[in-house]
Design a protein around this motif. Structure first.
Motif, PDB file in Angstrom:
ATOM      1  N   HIS A   1       0.798  -1.227   0.000  1.00 12.11           N
ATOM      2  CA  HIS A   1       0.000   0.000   0.000  1.00 12.11           C
ATOM      3  C   HIS A   1       0.826   1.269   0.000  1.00 12.11           C
ATOM      4  O   HIS A   1       0.317   2.343  -0.282  1.00 12.11           O
ATOM      5  CB  HIS A   1      -0.927   0.022   1.224  1.00 12.11           C
ATOM      6  CG  HIS A   1      -0.201   0.237   2.518  1.00 12.11           C
ATOM      7  ND1 HIS A   1       0.437  -0.794   3.173  1.00 12.11           N
ATOM      8  CD2 HIS A   1       0.017   1.347   3.265  1.00 12.11           C
ATOM      9  CE1 HIS A   1       1.004  -0.323   4.273  1.00 12.11           C
ATOM     10  NE2 HIS A   1       0.779   0.969   4.357  1.00 12.11           N
TER      11      HIS A   1
ATOM     12  N   HIS B   1      -3.074  -0.256  -8.790  1.00  8.23           N
ATOM     13  CA  HIS B   1      -2.912  -1.137  -7.642  1.00  8.23           C
ATOM     14  C   HIS B   1      -3.630  -2.468  -7.883  1.00  8.23           C
ATOM     15  O   HIS B   1      -4.432  -2.602  -8.813  1.00  8.23           O
ATOM     16  CB  HIS B   1      -3.536  -0.516  -6.384  1.00  8.23           C
ATOM     17  CG  HIS B   1      -3.122   0.887  -6.101  1.00  8.23           C
ATOM     18  ND1 HIS B   1      -2.078   1.206  -5.267  1.00  8.23           N
ATOM     19  CD2 HIS B   1      -3.632   2.078  -6.524  1.00  8.23           C
ATOM     20  CE1 HIS B   1      -1.967   2.521  -5.178  1.00  8.23           C
ATOM     21  NE2 HIS B   1      -2.888   3.075  -5.932  1.00  8.23           N
TER      22      HIS B   1
ATOM     23  N   TYR C   1      -6.207  -1.113  -2.833  1.00  3.14           N
ATOM     24  CA  TYR C   1      -5.632   0.113  -2.300  1.00  3.14           C
ATOM     25  C   TYR C   1      -6.617   0.850  -1.402  1.00  3.14           C
ATOM     26  O   TYR C   1      -7.827   0.648  -1.461  1.00  3.14           O
ATOM     27  CB  TYR C   1      -5.183   1.046  -3.431  1.00  3.14           C
ATOM     28  CG  TYR C   1      -6.303   1.780  -4.139  1.00  3.14           C
ATOM     29  CD1 TYR C   1      -6.642   3.090  -3.782  1.00  3.14           C
ATOM     30  CD2 TYR C   1      -7.023   1.172  -5.170  1.00  3.14           C
ATOM     31  CE1 TYR C   1      -7.656   3.769  -4.436  1.00  3.14           C
ATOM     32  CE2 TYR C   1      -8.038   1.849  -5.823  1.00  3.14           C
ATOM     33  CZ  TYR C   1      -8.353   3.146  -5.450  1.00  3.14           C
ATOM     34  OH  TYR C   1      -9.359   3.815  -6.089  1.00  3.14           O
TER      35      TYR C   1
ATOM     36  N   LYS D   1      -6.330  -0.436   6.282  1.00  2.00           N
ATOM     37  CA  LYS D   1      -4.933  -0.754   5.959  1.00  2.00           C
ATOM     38  C   LYS D   1      -4.639  -2.211   6.265  1.00  2.00           C
ATOM     39  O   LYS D   1      -4.028  -2.924   5.452  1.00  2.00           O
ATOM     40  CB  LYS D   1      -3.989   0.156   6.747  1.00  2.00           C
ATOM     41  CG  LYS D   1      -2.515  -0.104   6.490  1.00  2.00           C
ATOM     42  CD  LYS D   1      -1.661   0.888   7.269  1.00  2.00           C
ATOM     43  CE  LYS D   1      -0.178   0.570   7.092  1.00  2.00           C
ATOM     44  NZ  LYS D   1       0.675   1.524   7.854  1.00  2.00           N
TER      45      LYS D   1
ATOM     46  N   GLY E   1      -6.565  -4.420   3.813  1.00  2.00           N
ATOM     47  CA  GLY E   1      -5.932  -4.347   2.507  1.00  2.00           C
ATOM     48  C   GLY E   1      -4.661  -5.170   2.435  1.00  2.00           C
ATOM     49  O   GLY E   1      -4.417  -5.881   1.456  1.00  2.00           O
ATOM     50  N   GLU E   2      -3.854  -5.097   3.487  1.00  2.00           N
ATOM     51  CA  GLU E   2      -2.626  -5.879   3.522  1.00  2.00           C
ATOM     52  C   GLU E   2      -2.942  -7.370   3.502  1.00  2.00           C
ATOM     53  O   GLU E   2      -2.266  -8.160   2.835  1.00  2.00           O
ATOM     54  CB  GLU E   2      -1.806  -5.512   4.759  1.00  2.00           C
ATOM     55  CG  GLU E   2      -0.416  -6.145   4.802  1.00  2.00           C
ATOM     56  CD  GLU E   2       0.437  -5.726   3.629  1.00  2.00           C
ATOM     57  OE1 GLU E   2       1.266  -6.558   3.192  1.00  2.00           O
ATOM     58  OE2 GLU E   2       0.281  -4.593   3.131  1.00  2.00           O
TER      59      GLU E   2
END
Length: 397
Positions: free
Chosen positions: A37, A50, A53, A77, A80-81
């Protein structure tokens, strides 16, 4: 002109390189070579493609984002990871196929990979999906791409295969150009350019406004000890020179964990005034460097170290191992000292002693290096050359 970069979106070097062409009215796209990210806060005026993202507060508003956007109000975050990790684990060819699809859909005039081991290898894997219909491919090597990895069994075959497909090559330094030929490159060489481009010299303090290097009481040491860095050798040399370092502040910058441990032990055992600097802000780094008499970089391999070049900007005297293209920028014993054997603690210690005791050497070197700065590091000069090379490739020259 439409250009697709494959590069590390989190890298300030990527951002600085692209900034050189961001005002040309060209359509610039970036496919991150790392599936993560992070985006450099310096990156502007680019469409980023991406996998997954989330927009971040520090990202420039001129950026455009493509891909799966997460709208979760919290923990986006982390989520997303997790999705990125799942994609990499269970769809190992997802990004290769996605990049191939993007190239077919976008139809860029030029593809430019910045760095080999991630960007270049990714494009190599994409090649077989393009059915031979690939735009002109420029490959830039960074740092250790050829000088170190080219000698390793796990990398040499991939480098050779990759270079057999590349149409244009840009070296990080002149040393790497014959190496590219050695590893099978048969296309056109566009020259050797710094990975991050030049510097806005008008924004830097003039050398005459800074204290003379001979009056400065700070010694800097690049703190990387890794597959290529050898900061522990520099610290061992400092131990040998402790008798003339009692009045100096020694700062280890960007240190790896083992180096930080050794730094603390060295301080305890010698009583030297040693500190650690880990601040990644470029302005803070240049401010620190402008207070240094000497800057030391020790490695078994590198390209052109920005820390060495930035020493020239502000008058710090560079001590650099020969493995980092130092001879392309320094006159040994006159504008810097080039270490011939990065394993020799004695040689590094001798260089430190000379740089700390010869006031005329460091002051005169600072004056001579300013000429190099004006001739070879000016942002506007390098930008014009970079714009011209893209025009050259676009015109098929």
């Amino acid at each position: 002109m439409k250009i697709l970069f494959i590069a590390m979106a989190e890298s300030v070097h990527t951002a600085r390189w692209i900034s050189q062409i961001s005002n040309e009215g060209w359509d610039i796209h970036l496919f991150p070579s790392h599936n993560q990210h992070e985006i450099s806060s310096h990156l502007k005026a680019v469409t980023i493609h991406h996998s997954v993202y989330t927009t971040t507060r520090h990202a420039d508003p001129s950026l455009k984002h493509r891909g799966i956007r997460l709208w979760f109000p919290f923990k986006n975050k982390t989520i997303g990871e997790g999705l990125r990790v799942a994609i990499d684990k269970f769809r190992v060819d997802y990004r290769v196929k996605r990049l191939a699809h993007l190239i077919k859909q976008l139809k860029p005039d030029i593809i430019h990979t910045l760095e080999f081991q991630h960007a270049g290898y990714l494009m190599l894997d994409v090649w077989k999906h393009l059915d031979g219909n690939c735009p002109p491919w420029i490959a830039s090597s960074w740092g250790n791409d050829l000088y170190l990895f080219g000698r390793l069994k796990a990398h040499e075959p991939r480098i050779r295969k990759m270079l057999s497909y590349v149409d244009y090559y840009i070296g990080d330094c002149k040393r790497d150009i014959p190496l590219a030929r050695q590893y099978g490159f048969e296309g056109k060489v566009l020259g050797a350019f710094l990975g991050g481009g030049g510097y806005h010299l008008d924004r830097l303090p003039a050398l005459e406004t800074l204290s003379k290097p001979s009056q400065r009481k700070t010694l800097l040491i690049k703190g990387r000890h890794s597959f290529a860095g050898r900061a522990l050798n520099a610290l061992a040399a400092v131990r040998q020179c402790q008798d003339i370092l009692q009045d100096y502040e020694i700062i280890v910058y960007f240190g790896t964990e083992d180096v930080l441990i050794e730094t603390e032990l060295l301080q305890q055992e010698t009583g030297l005034n040693i500190h650690v600097f880990q601040n990644a802000e470029h302005e803070k780094w240049l401010e620190l460097l402008s207070q240094a008499r000497v800057n030391i970089g020790v490695s078994i391999s590198d390209g052109t170290p920005l820390s060495m070049l930035e020493s020239l900007l502000v008058g710090a005297f560079p001590i650099q191992t020969h493995t980092a293209c130092a001879d392309e920028w320094l006159v040994d014993g006159e504008t810097g000292i080039i270490i011939k054997d990065e394993r020799s603690i004695d040689e590094i210690a001798q260089a430190i002693r000379r740089a700390l005791t010869d006031d005329e050497l460091v002051d005169h070197a600072a004056e001579l290096n300013q000429k190099v700065v004006r001739e070879r590091l000016d942002y506007n000069k390098i930008k014009a050359q970079v714009v011209a090379l893209y025009q050259e490739v676009y015109n098929g020259e």
